[in-house]
Design an enzyme around this catalytic site. Structure first.
Site, short mmCIF file in Angstrom:
data_model
loop_
_atom_site.label_atom_id
_atom_site.label_comp_id
_atom_site.label_asym_id
_atom_site.label_seq_id
_atom_site.Cartn_x
_atom_site.Cartn_y
_atom_site.Cartn_z
N CYS A 165 0.83 -1.21 0.00
CA CYS A 165 0.00 0.00 0.00
C CYS A 165 0.86 1.26 0.00
O CYS A 165 1.95 1.28 0.54
CB CYS A 165 -0.87 0.02 1.24
SG CYS A 165 -1.98 -1.38 1.33
N ARG A 180 6.14 -0.47 -6.52
CA ARG A 180 6.05 -1.29 -5.32
C ARG A 180 4.95 -2.35 -5.41
O ARG A 180 4.83 -3.21 -4.54
CB ARG A 180 5.80 -0.40 -4.10
CG ARG A 180 6.81 0.73 -4.01
CD ARG A 180 6.41 1.78 -3.02
NE ARG A 180 6.63 1.30 -1.68
CZ ARG A 180 5.70 1.15 -0.77
NH1 ARG A 180 4.46 1.43 -1.07
NH2 ARG A 180 5.99 0.74 0.42
N TRP A 203 -2.60 -2.78 -1.67
CA TRP A 203 -2.20 -4.17 -1.91
C TRP A 203 -3.00 -4.97 -0.87
O TRP A 203 -2.74 -4.86 0.32
CB TRP A 203 -0.69 -4.32 -1.72
CG TRP A 203 -0.20 -5.70 -2.04
CD1 TRP A 203 -0.95 -6.82 -2.24
CD2 TRP A 203 1.16 -6.13 -2.19
NE1 TRP A 203 -0.15 -7.89 -2.50
CE2 TRP A 203 1.14 -7.51 -2.48
CE3 TRP A 203 2.38 -5.49 -2.10
CZ2 TRP A 203 2.31 -8.25 -2.68
CZ3 TRP A 203 3.54 -6.22 -2.30
CH2 TRP A 203 3.51 -7.58 -2.59
N ASN A 259 -2.49 2.56 5.62
CA ASN A 259 -1.55 1.46 5.41
C ASN A 259 -1.39 0.74 6.73
O ASN A 259 -1.39 1.40 7.77
CB ASN A 259 -0.16 1.98 5.02
CG ASN A 259 -0.10 2.46 3.60
OD1 ASN A 259 -1.08 2.41 2.88
ND2 ASN A 259 1.07 2.95 3.21
N GLY A 260 -1.19 -0.56 6.69
CA GLY A 260 -1.00 -1.30 7.94
C GLY A 260 -2.14 -2.28 8.14
O GLY A 260 -2.93 -2.53 7.23
N GLU A 309 21.84 -21.02 2.61
CA GLU A 309 21.35 -19.72 2.17
C GLU A 309 22.49 -18.69 2.16
O GLU A 309 22.60 -17.88 1.23
CB GLU A 309 20.21 -19.28 3.10
CG GLU A 309 19.63 -17.91 2.83
CD GLU A 309 19.08 -17.72 1.42
OE1 GLU A 309 18.95 -18.69 0.67
OE2 GLU A 309 18.82 -16.55 1.07
N LYS A 365 23.73 -16.66 -1.15
CA LYS A 365 23.78 -15.19 -1.23
C LYS A 365 25.14 -14.76 -1.76
O LYS A 365 25.23 -13.91 -2.64
CB LYS A 365 23.56 -14.53 0.14
CG LYS A 365 22.17 -14.58 0.70
CD LYS A 365 21.15 -13.72 0.00
CE LYS A 365 20.51 -14.42 -1.14
NZ LYS A 365 19.31 -15.15 -0.96
N GLU A 398 25.70 -15.70 -5.58
CA GLU A 398 24.88 -15.04 -6.61
C GLU A 398 25.19 -13.56 -6.78
O GLU A 398 25.04 -13.04 -7.88
CB GLU A 398 23.38 -15.28 -6.37
CG GLU A 398 22.81 -14.64 -5.15
CD GLU A 398 21.34 -15.00 -4.93
OE1 GLU A 398 20.64 -15.28 -5.90
OE2 GLU A 398 20.92 -14.99 -3.77
N HIS A 435 33.92 -36.00 5.08
CA HIS A 435 33.63 -36.95 4.00
C HIS A 435 33.99 -36.38 2.63
O HIS A 435 33.44 -36.81 1.63
CB HIS A 435 32.16 -37.38 4.06
CG HIS A 435 31.83 -38.02 5.37
ND1 HIS A 435 32.10 -39.33 5.65
CD2 HIS A 435 31.29 -37.49 6.50
CE1 HIS A 435 31.73 -39.61 6.89
NE2 HIS A 435 31.24 -38.50 7.42
N LYS A 485 14.64 -12.02 -11.34
CA LYS A 485 13.92 -12.01 -10.06
C LYS A 485 12.90 -13.14 -10.00
O LYS A 485 12.68 -13.74 -8.97
CB LYS A 485 13.24 -10.65 -9.86
CG LYS A 485 12.54 -10.49 -8.53
CD LYS A 485 13.53 -10.44 -7.38
CE LYS A 485 12.88 -10.56 -6.01
NZ LYS A 485 13.80 -11.11 -5.01
C1 F6R Z 1 18.02 -16.33 -4.39
C2 F6R Z 1 16.76 -16.22 -5.09
C3 F6R Z 1 16.25 -17.39 -5.82
C4 F6R Z 1 14.76 -17.58 -5.54
C5 F6R Z 1 14.18 -18.71 -6.41
C6 F6R Z 1 12.73 -18.97 -6.09
O1 F6R Z 1 18.36 -15.15 -3.75
O2 F6R Z 1 16.14 -15.19 -5.08
O3 F6R Z 1 16.96 -18.55 -5.50
O4 F6R Z 1 14.60 -17.86 -4.18
O5 F6R Z 1 14.30 -18.36 -7.77
O6 F6R Z 1 11.97 -17.86 -6.30
P1 F6R Z 1 10.53 -17.70 -5.65
O7 F6R Z 1 10.72 -17.62 -4.18
O8 F6R Z 1 10.00 -16.42 -6.23
O9 F6R Z 1 9.75 -18.90 -6.06
#
Ligand code: F6R
Length: 606
Positions: free
Chosen positions: A2, A27, A74, A98-99, A479, A483, A486, A502, A601
């Site tokens: 929102c 957004r 949203w 918002n909220g 994870e 990070k 990538e 191993h 993304k």
């Molecule tokens: C890593 C990343 C990707 C997503 C993956 C799944 O930082 O962003 O590994 O996590 O492509 O994406 P979603 O969560 O949108 O299904």
């Protein structure tokens, strides 16, 4: 997510508000609306869909006036539709919000008894009705606003106008709201990009502040009506920086947004007084009959699934199988009609995860999706959906989506635990209390960012990294390594610490930084053994733990003591410094942090 904009000045408000709304479009939203005050009347218009639809609807020249409010919504309570879009009105009072108002159902019930009629499914609509209720008792408008705010539980950023007075009231609690100071005019915005083209002089309202914009004057009070002062900040932000809230990259902004994102995820759902979790969106079949839980996703969301396995199995004692969606869809998994399949996705559009959902549905399983984007395929096509409410995640590397996914998984475990009879209200209360401490603890970790940056400077030129952790910390290191690779393009591998012997131990020499996530829990001593093995091969240890241990601290090359929490919630905290480490290394190396090479993304193809 929102967005709120407002204007009080001498220019035509309609054009300014539409232009400001358009600047918040990035957004994400599902509907938009506007309210313009003119000589004792307020005209409103609302449209489902894009701001351009709203613009068309108000372009006949009749929306004249120099004071008004507008909003992009949203949906959280109530489907995306015109009747649920803001502004909402009761009597002559018009509100944008918002909220989330947590106690809206109770308030609505009481107001209905008095004869108030509601036209939407939103939590917001109780606010103008509550103000009118107070005015009906003889209170002046501003007193009625203050009295109403005191009755609201939850979070709000509000813009309020009324027909009988040329006045714009803004108020905030746990949701951002900014006043833009112009020349004899004032702007209101939930986010700086909306108004950065108009002014760079901002007042950042604080919780429980009320701003009263009247005849080009601004007055600030608290909810008791006492006058307060707030500094005007002159910001030197470009458009792009304003979108990033002053941070260099969206990723960094999103890392720092996590405490607030988690609070939003919990709002209205985790009720500690009652020891209850409420999900208005889900409608699960008989949970007693669940035979097995599947958790399926890709990338970061898959790591949240592995954490989910630990959380569910430890507490519910139901078997949980995790799978990578691209594997699951092709291996003809043995699924029964009594299985619950949970798909986890930030975007809700990941092709492999959608295919996994379809496969499970075809085989008769009930599919619940945990998802961030409203209206996405997974949100629409799963049997039920729980939204993470993380707000838009723009940086390609997922950060706040991950920690809000874990938060949802945790409260889902509490929800199921109660229905299965393995957790009582007292247990749930205790767990909610722990969870509600997380945003504050996370803030403390974020304050360690300069020392993480220092560590990043020390290791930024290393070619390989190893990440190790045991139990629930294994998905955390998976994870962390993801990070780093990538966004910095440095090779990083994660292993369960017990697996080091191993094979990966062969890689260790003086050039290999080894990141350990090792809070002091039942496996700590075992992990210390692994650290010894690294040290004796001259590897460099970067240790993230939660208690002083002088012996290990001395021997680690870098050591960070993080706040502690219960086992199940540790990943939410421990992943934050790993996100920061990856970010700072990438930033120092000068990579394109928000749009790393070769990545998208949302992976909408196989
Ligand atoms: C890593 C990343 C990707 C997503 C993956 C799944 O930082 O962003 O590994 O996590 O492509 O994406 P979603 O969560 O949108 O299904």
């Amino acid at each position: 997510m929102c967005g709120i904009v407002g204007y009080a000045g001498t220019e035509e408000a309609c054009d300014i508000l539409i232009e400001s709304l358009k600047r918040l479009e990035y957004r994400g939203y599902d509907s938009a609306g506007i309210a313009i005050w003119n000589q004792g009347t307020i005209r409103t218009e609302r449209k489902k869909g894009k701001v351009d639809e709203l613009k068309k609807a108000v372009s006949d020249g009749t929306f004249q006036g120099s004071l008004g409010l507008a909003h992009t919504r949203w949906a959280t309570h109530g489907t995306p539709s015109e009747r649920n879009a803001h502004p909402h009105r009761a009597g002559d009072v018009v509100v944008v919000h918002n909220g989330i108002i947590e106690n809206y159902l109770e308030l609505k019930k009481e107001l209905k008894k008095e004869g108030h009629e509601f036209l939407s499914d939103t939590d917001t609509e109780v606010i103008p009705h509550l103000i009118v209720h107070h005015m009906n008792k003889g209170e002046a408008f501003l007193d009625a606003v203050s009295a109403s705010l005191k009755e609201l539980k939850g979070s709000y950023a509000l813009g309020i106008i009324r027909e009988k007075e040329r006045i714009l009231v803004a108020a905030k609690k746990e949701s951002p709201l900014i006043i833009g100071v112009g020349n004899g005019e004032y702007y209101l915005a939930s986010d700086a990009p909306a108004i950065i083209k108009k002014t760079n002089r901002f007042i950042f309202l604080e919780d429980n502040d009320i701003a009263i914009l009247k005849d080009n004057s601004l007055e600030l009070t608290n909810t008791d009506g006492e006058k307060i002062e707030r500094k005007i900040h002159q910001v030197q932000w470009s458009d792009a920086m304003a979108e990033k809230g002053g941070y260099k990259h969206f990723m960094l902004k999103e890392i720092f947004e996590q405490p607030r994102a988690i609070s939003e995820t919990l709002l209205g759902r985790a009720r500690e007084e009652e020891g209850e979790i409420e999900f208005e969106e889900i409608n699960l079949p008989d949970v007693q009959k669940i035979n097995k839980i599947w958790m399926v996703a890709c990338g970061t969301s898959y790591h949240a699934c592995i954490i989910g396995k630990h959380i569910f199995e430890a507490n519910l004692r139901i078997p949980v199988e995790t799978d990578i969606a691209s594997e699951f869809r092709y291996r003809d998994p043995i699924i029964s009609k009594k299985d619950l399949l949970i798909v986890v996705s930030q975007s809700g559009e990941t092709a492999d995860t959608i295919a996994a959902m379809k496969e499970a549905k075809r085989k008769g399983a009930y599919v619940l999706s945990i998802c961030n984007v409203l209206g996405s395929t997974l949100a629409r096509e799963a049997d039920s959906v729980i939204f993470t409410h993380a707000g838009p995640e723009i940086g390609v590397a997922s950060t706040k989506a991950f920690t809000t996914q874990i938060s949802v998984i945790f409260i889902l475990m509490l929800y199921l635990g109660k229905r299965l009879g393995v957790l009582n209200s007292e247990d749930i209360k205790k767990h909610i209390l722990e969870l509600k401490k997380i945003p504050r603890k996370m803030q403390a970790i974020l304050e360690m960012a300069p020392s993480v940056e220092e560590a990043a400077r020390k290791y930024m030129h290393r070619k390989n990294f190893l990440y190790l952790g045991r139990g629930i910390h294994f998905p955390t290191v998976l994870e962390g390594a993801l990070k780093l690779k990538e966004i910095s393009y440095i090779h990083a591998e994660a292993y369960a610490a017990g697996e080091m012997k191993h094979g990966p131990i062969a890689l260790i020499d003086e050039d290999m930084p080894v990141v350990f996530v090792a809070p002091v829990d039942q496996t700590y001593k075992k992990t210390c053994g692994n650290m010894e093995e690294v040290i004796s091969r001259r590897g460099k240890i970067i240790l993230f733990t939660d208690r002083e241990d002088p012996e290990m601290q001395q021997r680690a090359d870098s050591c960070f003591i993080l706040p502690d929490t219960i086992y199940e919630l540790q990943p939410i905290l421990n992943v934050v410094p790993l996100q920061l480490l990856a970010y700072y290394i990438a930033n120092l190396l000068g990579t394109d942090v928000d749009q790393p090479r070769n990545l998208a993304k949302s992976v909408t193809v196989e």
